[in-house]
Design an enzyme around this catalytic site. Structure first.
Site, PDB file in Angstrom:
ATOM      1  N   GLY A  95       0.798  -1.217   0.000  1.00 34.87           N
ATOM      2  CA  GLY A  95       0.000   0.000   0.000  1.00 34.87           C
ATOM      3  C   GLY A  95       0.831   1.266   0.000  1.00 34.87           C
ATOM      4  O   GLY A  95       2.053   1.246  -0.183  1.00 34.87           O
ATOM      5  N   CYS A 199      -3.647   6.635   0.831  1.00 37.91           N
ATOM      6  CA  CYS A 199      -3.608   5.535  -0.141  1.00 37.91           C
ATOM      7  C   CYS A 199      -3.489   6.037  -1.570  1.00 37.91           C
ATOM      8  O   CYS A 199      -3.869   5.345  -2.520  1.00 37.91           O
ATOM      9  CB  CYS A 199      -4.841   4.638   0.006  1.00 37.91           C
ATOM     10  SG  CYS A 199      -4.927   3.851   1.629  1.00 37.91           S
TER      11      CYS A 199
END
Length: 242
Positions: A95, A199
């Site tokens: 991520g 993100c």
């Protein structure tokens, strides 16, 4: 002398089908107070090593962190907007940038995929479904969106295409044992997310239980997570390795 009849060697009992053997619930640990990020990583490293050595079992670790940003293996430097706002940690999880802080439930999953089918895609889907099913217990309709990591809720009040992220998922495997995990926004300070592009997604927002109008306690959230764990992480068929 009469010949004695030959005795037949009893047939060995069939080997159990491991697919039908339920796994015991992992050890559940609830941390007291806020846990330093480096201390958390150290604990996970030691626990994963012990699971691989066969000296410890699986573990779910429920905790909260002090305010911080962590950068996953795909984090872009440009997504760190305010590097001086909170400490920034380089993380080995998958991520991009994420925020952790008080009021956010973090659950680190130290699970042995050698017993759970050795299927990475399935494991990630199980983590996503675990969060979605838990949120459903509180009447929060959430989903995953293709191309976006995490769990999202629609926000039609903000626009027809708007979604807000309510949970992040960042996992890592070492020789088929997992660590890192999930974070669910119960009542964090949402303005603390402003120091990063969460993100890597800059056209949507973040939300929490309280922001959505659901005054849930941390204990209630933890109970729902535990109630849903066994179903969400049902044992996958064992895959033989060539």
């Amino acid at each position: 002398m009469l010949n004695s009849p030959m005795r037949k060697t009893p047939a060995a009992p069939p080997a159990p089908d491991l697919r039908d053997v339920p796994l015991a619930l992992p050890e559940i640990i609830h941390a007291e107070g806020l846990v330093d990020y480096d201390d958390a990583v150290s604990f996970m490293e030691q626990r994963v090593a012990a699971i691989l050595e066969g000296t410890a079992g699986e573990c779910l670790w429920f905790l909260e962190h002090p305010p911080l940003y962590s950068a996953g293996t795909s984090a872009k430097p440009s997504d760190l907007l305010e590097g001086n706002k909170f400490p920034v940690y380089q993380s080995q999880r998958g991520g991009e940038y994420t925020y952790h802080g008080p009021g956010q439930r973090v659950v680190y999953l130290m699970l042995d995929l050698r017993q759970r089918g050795r299927d990475v895609r399935r494991f990630v889907q199980q983590a996503e479904n675990w969060v979605i099913d838990t949120l459903q217990d509180f009447n929060i309709e959430a989903h995953v969106t293709p191309g976006r990591v995490g769990v999202w809720v629609p926000r039609p009040d903000k626009g027809p295409e708007r979604e807000d992220k309510i949970a992040a998922i960042g996992l890592r495997l070492r020789r088929w044992v997992s660590f890192h995990g999930i974070s669910i926004n119960l009542e964090p300070e949402l303005s603390d997310f402003s120091g990063i592009v969460p993100c890597g997604i800059d056209d949507q927002g973040v939300t929490s239980f309280v922001d959505l109008g659901y005054p849930v306690t941390m204990n209630e959230l933890d109970k729902a997570l535990l109630d849903n764990f066994a179903t969400s992480f049902a044992l996958a068929p064992i895959q033989t390795q060539s």
